[in-house]
Design an enzyme around this catalytic site. Structure first.
Site, PDB file in Angstrom:
ATOM      1  N   SER A 241     -50.208   2.067  66.729  1.00  0.00           N
ATOM      2  CA  SER A 241     -50.859   1.828  65.765  1.00  0.00           C
ATOM      3  C   SER A 241     -49.006   2.288  64.561  1.00  0.00           C
ATOM      4  O   SER A 241     -48.676   3.832  65.117  1.00  0.00           O
ATOM      5  CB  SER A 241     -51.557   2.698  65.214  1.00  0.00           C
ATOM      6  OG  SER A 241     -51.031   4.007  64.058  1.00  0.00           O
ATOM      7  N   LYS A 242     -48.481   1.780  64.181  1.00  0.00           N
ATOM      8  CA  LYS A 242     -47.128   1.876  63.150  1.00  0.00           C
ATOM      9  C   LYS A 242     -47.416   2.992  62.329  1.00  0.00           C
ATOM     10  O   LYS A 242     -46.235   3.752  62.497  1.00  0.00           O
ATOM     11  CB  LYS A 242     -46.740   1.075  62.625  1.00  0.00           C
ATOM     12  CG  LYS A 242     -46.202  -0.090  62.691  1.00  0.00           C
ATOM     13  CD  LYS A 242     -45.413  -0.699  61.749  1.00  0.00           C
ATOM     14  CE  LYS A 242     -44.516  -1.886  62.259  1.00  0.00           C
ATOM     15  NZ  LYS A 242     -43.852  -2.893  61.387  1.00  0.00           N
ATOM     16  N   ARG A 243     -48.350   3.647  62.001  1.00  0.00           N
ATOM     17  CA  ARG A 243     -48.945   4.673  61.101  1.00  0.00           C
ATOM     18  C   ARG A 243     -49.433   6.116  62.100  1.00  0.00           C
ATOM     19  O   ARG A 243     -48.620   7.324  61.760  1.00  0.00           O
ATOM     20  CB  ARG A 243     -49.603   4.653  60.164  1.00  0.00           C
ATOM     21  CG  ARG A 243     -49.163   4.071  58.712  1.00  0.00           C
ATOM     22  CD  ARG A 243     -50.083   3.666  57.679  1.00  0.00           C
ATOM     23  NE  ARG A 243     -50.816   2.630  58.813  1.00  0.00           N
ATOM     24  CZ  ARG A 243     -52.808   3.210  58.924  1.00  0.00           C
ATOM     25  NH1 ARG A 243     -52.555   4.406  58.279  1.00  0.00           N
ATOM     26  NH2 ARG A 243     -53.371   2.693  58.888  1.00  0.00           N
ATOM     27  N   LYS A 244     -50.120   5.726  63.398  1.00  0.00           N
ATOM     28  CA  LYS A 244     -50.115   6.870  63.808  1.00  0.00           C
ATOM     29  C   LYS A 244     -49.707   7.281  64.843  1.00  0.00           C
ATOM     30  O   LYS A 244     -49.025   8.345  65.255  1.00  0.00           O
ATOM     31  CB  LYS A 244     -52.037   6.847  64.116  1.00  0.00           C
ATOM     32  CG  LYS A 244     -53.183   6.749  62.995  1.00  0.00           C
ATOM     33  CD  LYS A 244     -53.996   7.023  63.349  1.00  0.00           C
ATOM     34  CE  LYS A 244     -55.114   6.200  62.610  1.00  0.00           C
ATOM     35  NZ  LYS A 244     -55.446   4.942  63.184  1.00  0.00           N
ATOM     36  N   ASP A 245     -49.003   6.373  66.001  1.00  0.00           N
ATOM     37  CA  ASP A 245     -47.847   6.591  67.237  1.00  0.00           C
ATOM     38  C   ASP A 245     -46.707   6.796  66.484  1.00  0.00           C
ATOM     39  O   ASP A 245     -46.013   6.415  65.478  1.00  0.00           O
ATOM     40  CB  ASP A 245     -48.390   5.361  68.230  1.00  0.00           C
ATOM     41  CG  ASP A 245     -50.352   5.477  68.272  1.00  0.00           C
ATOM     42  OD1 ASP A 245     -50.560   7.041  68.876  1.00  0.00           O
ATOM     43  OD2 ASP A 245     -50.846   4.802  68.046  1.00  0.00           O
TER      44      ASP A 245
END
Ligand code: GLU
Ligand code: ZN
Length: 483
Positions: A241-245
Site C-alpha cells: 500500500s502506498k500509504r502504509k508500506d
C-alpha cells in the site's frame, strides 16, 4: 532479426514505487541479455495527478539503480495525435460506436442485471456523433480473447464478461487502454513486461490491437508478447500500500541502501538465481535471468531481508569504497548528491575526515545502511558527548559500582600505554579489582565516552579519540552523575 524492444510506461503520479523499479529491472535484464532496447515512456496524460518532480524522480531513480534506458524519455502527452488517428480508424471501420447514455440512465437500466456494466444499448441505435457522445468498443458477443503470457501461459478471457468499454470520452480524450496500446505499436514494442495489476486491461488492448490490424488505413503490427509480473505484497500478504508500506525508491536511497544491493534484492521478487546463493552480481543476473522462470505467486517485499542484504553489500566494499559511499551522510558539503531531509549532527568544522577514515572500518562491520553511520560515530566529532538519557541512568547514574569504575579508569588511563590492547587490559584489571566481569566494567566507560550502550568497538575508539578527550569525558560523566 534484431533484438527485442521493451519499455516501462510509468504514470508520474507519485514517488517512484518499488514495483516500478522491479518492473524496470526485469525489462532491463531482459533487454540486456538479448541485445534489445529498453525504452522509458512516461504516461503523463492525467494532467491533474501528474507532477514534473515525480517524472524527474522516476528518471533519477532509474539512474540511481543503474537502469539506464536506451530510448526516451518519451512523454505520452506528446503522442496524443497518434491516439486520435487510431481512434478515428477504429470508428471509421465500425469497431467503435457513439453512445449518448448518461451514467444515471445506464444504472437505471442495468440494475439487477447479472452482467455488470454497460448493456450495449446504443450498439445499433446509430446515435449521431456529437460532443455529448462517447465512443465505445464493440466487444464481440461470443468467443474469447487469448492473452499469450510468457510467465502465465495462455490466459483466455470470455467476451461475454466484457462490457462495450469506452475508448474515447465525449470530451475527445482517448482513454488509457488505447493510448497505451497505440504507443506500444508506434514504438514497435515486442514484449510488454509489466505488473499483474494491469492484466484485466490486457484483453481489451489485445482486442483493439487486433481491430487496428484490420483497419486498412493503419499499418499492421505484430502482437507483442506479454509477461505479467507477480504482485508485490507486504508481510500480511496484502498488496503493497502506498500509504502504509515503505514503497518509495527514493526513501531507500535516502536511508543509505546501496543501489547494487537494492537491484540484487529486486531481482529476487518473483525470480531467483540458479544456485543456492542469492547474493549475485548484476552480470550474473543478466546472464541467468529468464522471463519464463518468473513465478506466478505474489512476492513478499521483505524490508528486513533487503536490509540484511544491504549490510552484506556494505561489508563487501573496500574501505575506500565504503568511505566514498558514506560521504553524503557524513560530509554532505563535500558531496554532489546528498540525501534529502537529513541533518548531519556535527558542523563542517567539527568533522575530521582523517579521523573518519580511521574510524570507518569499525563501523563498516556494524551498519546495515549508510544512514546509520552518523549516529554511530557522532561521539567522535561532537564536543559534548551525545548522551542517551535512558542509557546514562542505567549504565551510570543508577548503577552502584559504575562511579567506582569511572574513578579507577580515570586514574589508570592517565598513565596507561595509549593503545587499544593496553586499554582493554587495564579495563579488565580495574574491573577485576571490583569483582566485575569485563562486560560490567566496560558498560559505564562506554556510556561515558560514547553516550550510548552500542557502537563501534570501545577500546579502538578510545585509542582514536586520544587520552585527553577520554579523560575529560570520564570526568564529565562523573560530574553529570553528581559524584
Ligand atoms: N501507465 C500505466 C501504469 O503505470 C501502464 C503501464 C504499462 O502498460 O506498463 O500503470
Ligand atoms: Zn449508450
Amino acid at each position: 532479426m534484431s533484438g527485442p524492444r521493451v519499455r516501462i510506461a510509468p504514470s508520474p503520479t507519485g514517488f517512484m514505487h518499488v514495483g516500478t523499479a522491479r518492473t524496470a529491472l526485469f525489462n532491463w535484464l531482459f533487454s540486456h541479455q538479448s541485445g534489445g532496447v529498453f525504452i522509458l515512456r512516461i504516461e503523463d496524460t492525467d494532467a491533474e495527478r501528474n507532477r514534473d518532480e515525480w517524472r524527474e524522480g522516476i528518471i533519477a531513480g532509474l539512474h540511481w539503480l543503474g537502469l539506464d534506458f536506451d530510448e526516451g524519455p518519451f512523454l505520452q502527452s506528446d503522442l496524443l495525435p497518434d491516439h486520435v488517428v487510431a481512434a478515428e480508424a477504429l470508428f471509421a471501420n465500425g469497431y467503435l460506436y457513439p453512445c449518448d447514455c448518461t451514467r444515471e440512465e445506464i444504472d437505471e437500466r442495468t440494475k439487477g442485471n447479472a452482467k455488470p456494466g454497460y448493456d450495449g444499448h446504443c450498439r445499433d441505435r446509430h446515435v449521431a456523433r456529437t460532443d455529448q457522445t462517447a465512443l465505445r468498443f464493440r466487444v464481440p458477443d461470443e468467443g474469447t480473447t487469448v492473452v499469450h503470457d510468457v510467465i502465465r501461459g495462455d490466459i483466455t478471457f470470455a467476451h461475454d464478461s466484457y462490457e462495450d468499454f469506452i475508448v474515447v470520452r465525449s470530451n475527445g480524450v482517448v482513454l488509457y487502454p488505447l493510448a497505451n496500446a497505440v504507443d506500444d505499436r508506434t514504438m514497435k514494442i515486442t514484449h510488454i513486461i509489466r505488473g499483474e495489476d494491469l492484466l484485466p486491461t490486457t484483453p481489451k488492448q489485445v482486442m483493439m490491437w487486433e481491430a487496428l490490424n484490420h483497419c486498412p488505413e493503419v499499418e499492421s503490427v505484430d502482437h507483442p508478447k506479454y509477461a505479467h509480473l507477480p504482485m508485490l505484497v507486504n508481510e500480511q500478504r496484502k498488496k503493497l500500500s502506498k500509504r502504509k508500506d515503505p514503497v518509495a525508491v527514493e526513501s531507500y536511497r535516502d536511508q543509505g541502501y546501496l543501489p547494487e544491493a537494492f537491484v540484487n534484492y529486486l531481482a529476487l521478487l518473483g525470480w531467483s538465481p540458479r544456485g543456492e546463493e542469492e547474493i549475485v552480481p548484476r552480470s550474473t543476473l543478466i546472464e541467468q535471468f529468464r522471463l519464463e522462470d518468473v513465478s506466478h505467486s505474489p512476492a513478499f517485499f521483505d524490508v528486513k531481508k533487503l536490509t540484511h542484504m544491504n549490510g552484506e553489500y556494505i561489508r563487501a566494499l573496500s574501505l575506500e569504497q565504503f568511505i566514498e559511499a558514506a560521504t553524503p551522510w557524513v560530509a554532505p558539503w563535500s558531496s554532489e548528491w546528498t540525501p534529502s531531509d537529513r541533518d548531519v549532527p556535527w558542523t563542517r568544522e567539527q568533522f575530521d575526515p582523517s579521523l573518519f577514515s580511521h574510524v570507518a572500518h569499525l563501523v563498516q562491520e556494524r551498519v546495515a545502511t549508510l544512514g546509520e553511520i552518523p549516529a554511530m560515530v557522532s561521539f567522535f566529532f561532537l564536543d559534548d558527548v551525545p548522551f542517551d538519557d535512558v542509557t546514562f541512568e542505567k549504565a551510570i547514574a543508577q548503577d552502584g559500582t559504575a562511579k567506582n569504575v569511572l574513578t579507577l579508569a580515570l586514574d589508570a588511563f592517565a598513565t596507561v600505554e595509549w593503545s587499544a590492547d593496553a586499554l582493554h587490559h587495564s579495563t579488565l584489571q580495574l574491573g577485576e579489582s571490583l569483582g566485575l566481569a569485563l562486560r560490567k566494567s566496560q558498560a559505564p566507560i562506554r556510556c561515558a565516552i560514547t553516550g550510548t550502550s552500542v557502537g563501534p568497538p570501545l577500546f579502538e575508539s578510545m585509542e582514536l579519540l586520544g587520552r585527553e578527550v577520554v579523560l575529560e569525558r570520564l570526568r564529565g560523566a562523573l560530574a553529570r552523575a553528581g559524584a
